[in-house]
Design a protein around this motif. Structure first.
Motif, PDB file in Angstrom:
ATOM      1  N   MET A 138       0.836  -1.204   0.000  1.00  0.00           N
ATOM      2  CA  MET A 138       0.000   0.000   0.000  1.00  0.00           C
ATOM      3  C   MET A 138       0.870   1.253   0.000  1.00  0.00           C
ATOM      4  SD  MET A 138      -2.989  -1.080   2.689  1.00  0.00           S
ATOM      5  CE  MET A 138      -3.950   0.426   2.671  1.00  0.00           C
ATOM      6  N   LEU A 139       1.906   1.212   0.848  1.00  0.00           N
ATOM      7  CA  LEU A 139       2.800   2.352   0.978  1.00  0.00           C
ATOM      8  C   LEU A 139       3.548   2.606  -0.331  1.00  0.00           C
ATOM      9  CD1 LEU A 139       3.603   4.202   3.270  1.00  0.00           C
ATOM     10  CD2 LEU A 139       5.412   2.624   3.881  1.00  0.00           C
ATOM     11  N   TYR A 196       2.709   1.724  -3.309  1.00  0.00           N
ATOM     12  CA  TYR A 196       1.764   2.186  -4.333  1.00  0.00           C
ATOM     13  C   TYR A 196       1.490   3.665  -4.167  1.00  0.00           C
ATOM     14  CZ  TYR A 196      -2.611   2.857  -6.832  1.00  0.00           C
ATOM     15  OH  TYR A 196      -3.578   3.325  -7.665  1.00  0.00           O
ATOM     16  N   TRP A 197       1.157   4.058  -2.949  1.00  0.00           N
ATOM     17  CA  TRP A 197       0.773   5.448  -2.716  1.00  0.00           C
ATOM     18  C   TRP A 197       1.937   6.411  -2.951  1.00  0.00           C
ATOM     19  CZ3 TRP A 197      -4.106   6.263  -2.906  1.00  0.00           C
ATOM     20  CH2 TRP A 197      -4.602   7.555  -2.626  1.00  0.00           C
ATOM     21  N   MET A 198       3.133   5.982  -2.526  1.00  0.00           N
ATOM     22  CA  MET A 198       4.293   6.866  -2.695  1.00  0.00           C
ATOM     23  C   MET A 198       4.686   7.012  -4.158  1.00  0.00           C
ATOM     24  SD  MET A 198       6.788   5.929   0.410  1.00  0.00           S
ATOM     25  CE  MET A 198       6.608   6.713   1.986  1.00  0.00           C
ATOM     26  N   THR A 217       3.253  13.216  -2.182  1.00  0.00           N
ATOM     27  CA  THR A 217       2.992  14.461  -1.462  1.00  0.00           C
ATOM     28  C   THR A 217       4.273  14.823  -0.728  1.00  0.00           C
ATOM     29  OG1 THR A 217       2.287  13.287   0.496  1.00  0.00           O
ATOM     30  CG2 THR A 217       0.561  13.916  -1.052  1.00  0.00           C
ATOM     31  N   PHE A 229       4.567  15.031   2.440  1.00  0.00           N
ATOM     32  CA  PHE A 229       4.671  14.098   3.555  1.00  0.00           C
ATOM     33  C   PHE A 229       5.280  12.772   3.117  1.00  0.00           C
ATOM     34  CE2 PHE A 229       2.891  10.578   5.984  1.00  0.00           C
ATOM     35  CZ  PHE A 229       3.363  10.904   7.250  1.00  0.00           C
ATOM     36  N   SER A 230       4.808  12.253   1.961  1.00  0.00           N
ATOM     37  CA  SER A 230       5.288  10.927   1.568  1.00  0.00           C
ATOM     38  C   SER A 230       6.763  10.960   1.174  1.00  0.00           C
ATOM     39  CB  SER A 230       4.416  10.334   0.466  1.00  0.00           C
ATOM     40  OG  SER A 230       4.636  10.979  -0.755  1.00  0.00           O
ATOM     41  N   PHE A 255       8.596  10.883   4.493  1.00  0.00           N
ATOM     42  CA  PHE A 255       8.459   9.523   5.022  1.00  0.00           C
ATOM     43  C   PHE A 255       9.441   8.576   4.317  1.00  0.00           C
ATOM     44  CE2 PHE A 255       5.043   6.027   5.952  1.00  0.00           C
ATOM     45  CZ  PHE A 255       5.911   5.456   6.863  1.00  0.00           C
TER      46      PHE A 255
END
Lengths: 276, 293
Positions: A90-91, A93-95, A100, A102-103, A106
């Motif tokens: 999930m991480l 994929y989103w990154m 963003t 934030f990502s 992170f």
């Protein structure tokens, strides 16, 4: 194949066989002696067993409380793997798809954390977990394994996500899928080969881990396999007729997985190393 | 619900749980450790006094055992890294091209790497304590009859043997991947120019493998510098604390001697050492990669 390569192959085979025998002797001697009575281990260590003392295994099983210990290890490993595989993908994929500020911060933290050895954080980790009341259940161990493995998992999964064609996701969106459906129905199944590699790597890592378990699961009820073996050797340091069968039982699941997943393990290690 | 909030929900769903777990297991303990490394807390009592850099000063002025542990770990680590990579590359060269049984041999050499350090340590404890003696009685070799885990020199050797035995298979797998990825035209061309197998291996194949060697070095340095399990199972840091690794020293200081603040300072020094060594290695091999391409 010409005569020359054939000769080379025979020489290679002999060298490999010799090296393999040396490599495997420790396992062989442990298994061989695990079925002998103690006096025979002491006097005829290198001989084949004269009698098969299966009682050694029964005694070791009882001493180590194998049912409980094995169950704990399976639960901790299984639940941690579930979190790691799900959250890392999930991480990743989103990154990759929805960057963003934030990502990207992170992501930098995750990269940096790969260089932090567990021994650096273990002391405060115990305090943090006990402050949250998580040291009295398997959750302390599970959350630690999951949190620690997410960094490496995310890097492995990022490569796989990048290989998924964006058009596939766009057309799914046009067909009315929301972001969750796009990920879980379209993208997630395509990540399977990399997920399997990650599964194998972390399976071995968690199953074999000693230091995390020592700091977070070190009670009679929560004990995992590695801790139990260590405890057993503390109590019966030279009673090989109990210690050796316990060792054999503890490596048996790993041996089975090795036989069943030989190809996957080798390719998983190679691909994991190069992406990590 | 406002539009902005609605848009934020997927971000929280995809990033939130992982962020919470990562913070819990890594970030928070790391920050808390920095704080405790500046105190004299014993880990139990309710008071912890702020003492500034006192713990760090004790470490570097040799008032604690940590420097000895660091020296031991770095020295034995270098030997382990060297031998693991040499043996692993040799095995990879042997098994790179397929022949009858080569897949099985690969699996066998990799097998020790799939097992835990504690269990491996105890398997070898049996070999060093019981089997070496039995074998020594038959072969009449003095070296086998030594108390292998009882003297510092032989205990070092024992730790090296077990670590190399466990790590070589990993290097082998990576290097096989490296060697099989080299285009055949490259080695063919060198052969046509009259280079022998040995020359082809070192001058043509090895330079192509540098990125993979980087991985092997990184992995073996990190693994041996973090040595803990094998240490606990095989020597317990003995004899006379001579084989105590950094990780074991930190653990002992925190949980056996109750010098929790000091142990946290040691943990930070440990982190800086690992960080510096791996960063240096990545820099050096990165430079080598650039030079070769």
């Amino acid at each position: 194949m010409n005569g020359n390569t054939r000769r080379v192959n025979i020489v290679k085979f002999i060298i490999a066989l010799g090296a393999a025998v040396i490599f495997m002797v420790p396992f062989f001697l442990v298994i061989l002696n695990s079925v002998k009575p103690l006096d025979q281990i002491m006097t005829e260590l290198l001989a084949l067993p004269r009698t098969f003392e299966w009682g050694n295994y029964v005694e070791a099983w009882k001493q180590i409380n194998m049912g409980r210990v094995m169950l704990n290890t399976i639960i901790v490993t299984g639940v941690s793997l579930f979190f790691i595989l799900l959250l890392s993908s999930m991480l990743a994929y989103w990154m990759t798809r929805h960057r963003t500020v934030f990502s990207s911060i992170f992501e930098k933290l995750l990269i940096g954390s790969l260089l932090i050895p567990f021994a650096t954080v273990m002391l405060s980790l115990v305090k943090t977990m006990s402050f949250l009341g998580l040291t009295t259940s398997l959750w302390g161990g599970i959350l630690t394994y999951s949190g620690m493995c997410i960094a490496f998992g995310t890097f492995m999964m990022t490569g796989a996500v990048k290989a998924v064609p964006v058009e596939l996701e766009e057309s799914a969106e046009l067909d009315g899928c929301n972001v969750y459906q796009v990920f879980f129905i379209i993208v997630f199944p395509l990540l399977r080969p990399t997920l399997l590699s990650l599964f194998v790597l972390d399976l071995f890592w968690i199953w074999n881990d000693y230091i995390v378990a020592l700091t977070l699961l070190n009670t009679t009820e929560l004990m995992t396999l590695q801790l139990a073996i260590n405890k057993l050797f503390g109590l019966y340091s030279n009673q090989w007729n109990i210690a050796l069968p316990a060792i054999v039982m503890s490596i048996l699941p790993i041996l089975v997985i090795n036989v069943l997943m030989q190809k996957r393990i080798v390719s998983g290690v190679a691909s994991g190393a190069l992406k990590g | 619900m406002s539009k902005k909030l609605k848009k934020a929900i997927p971000h929280v769903v995809f990033l939130g749980p992982a962020f919470v777990l990562f913070s819990l297991a890594v970030i928070i303990p790391f920050v808390v450790s920095i704080y405790y490394s500046l105190t004299d807390w014993n880990g139990i009592s309710s008071t912890a006094n702020f003492v500034g850099l006192k713990n760090y000063i004790s470490i570097f002025t040799g008032k604690t055992q940590f420097l000895a542990a660091a020296k031991f770990t770095v020295l034995i680590g270098l030997v382990i890294v060297l031998l693991t990579n040499i043996l692993g590359i040799a095995l990879a060269a042997l098994l790179e091209k397929k022949f009858r049984g080569s897949d099985l041999f690969r699996a066998l050499f990799f097998l020790p790497n799939t097992m835990g350090g504690v269990v491996m340590g105890y398997i070898w404890r049996f070999i060093f304590i019981a089997a070496f003696g039995a074998l020594g009685d038959i072969l009449k070799w003095k070296v086998l009859q030594l108390p292998w885990l009882g003297t510092p020199g032989t205990a070092y050797a024992a730790l090296i043997i077990v670590s190399v035995w466990q790590g070589a298979g990993y290097v082998m797998i990576i290097m096989i991947a490296a060697l099989t990825g080299i285009p055949a035209e490259l080695t063919e061309a060198a052969r046509v120019d009259g280079a022998g197998s040995w020359k082809v291996f070192w001058s043509v194949k090895m330079p192509q493998c540098v990125p993979y060697l980087t991985v092997c070095l990184f992995w073996s340095i990190a693994t041996s510098f973090k040595m803990f399990d094998v240490n606990v199972a095989l020597t317990k840091g003995g004899p006379y604390g001579m084989t105590t690794s950094m990780a074991l020293q930190i653990y002992n200081d925190a949980f056996t001697s109750n010098r929790y603040g000091l142990a946290n300072a040691e943990a930070m020094v440990f982190f800086v050492i690992i960080f510096a060594v791996t960063a240096l290695q990545l820099y050096l091999t990165g430079r080598e990669e650039k030079r070769l391409t």
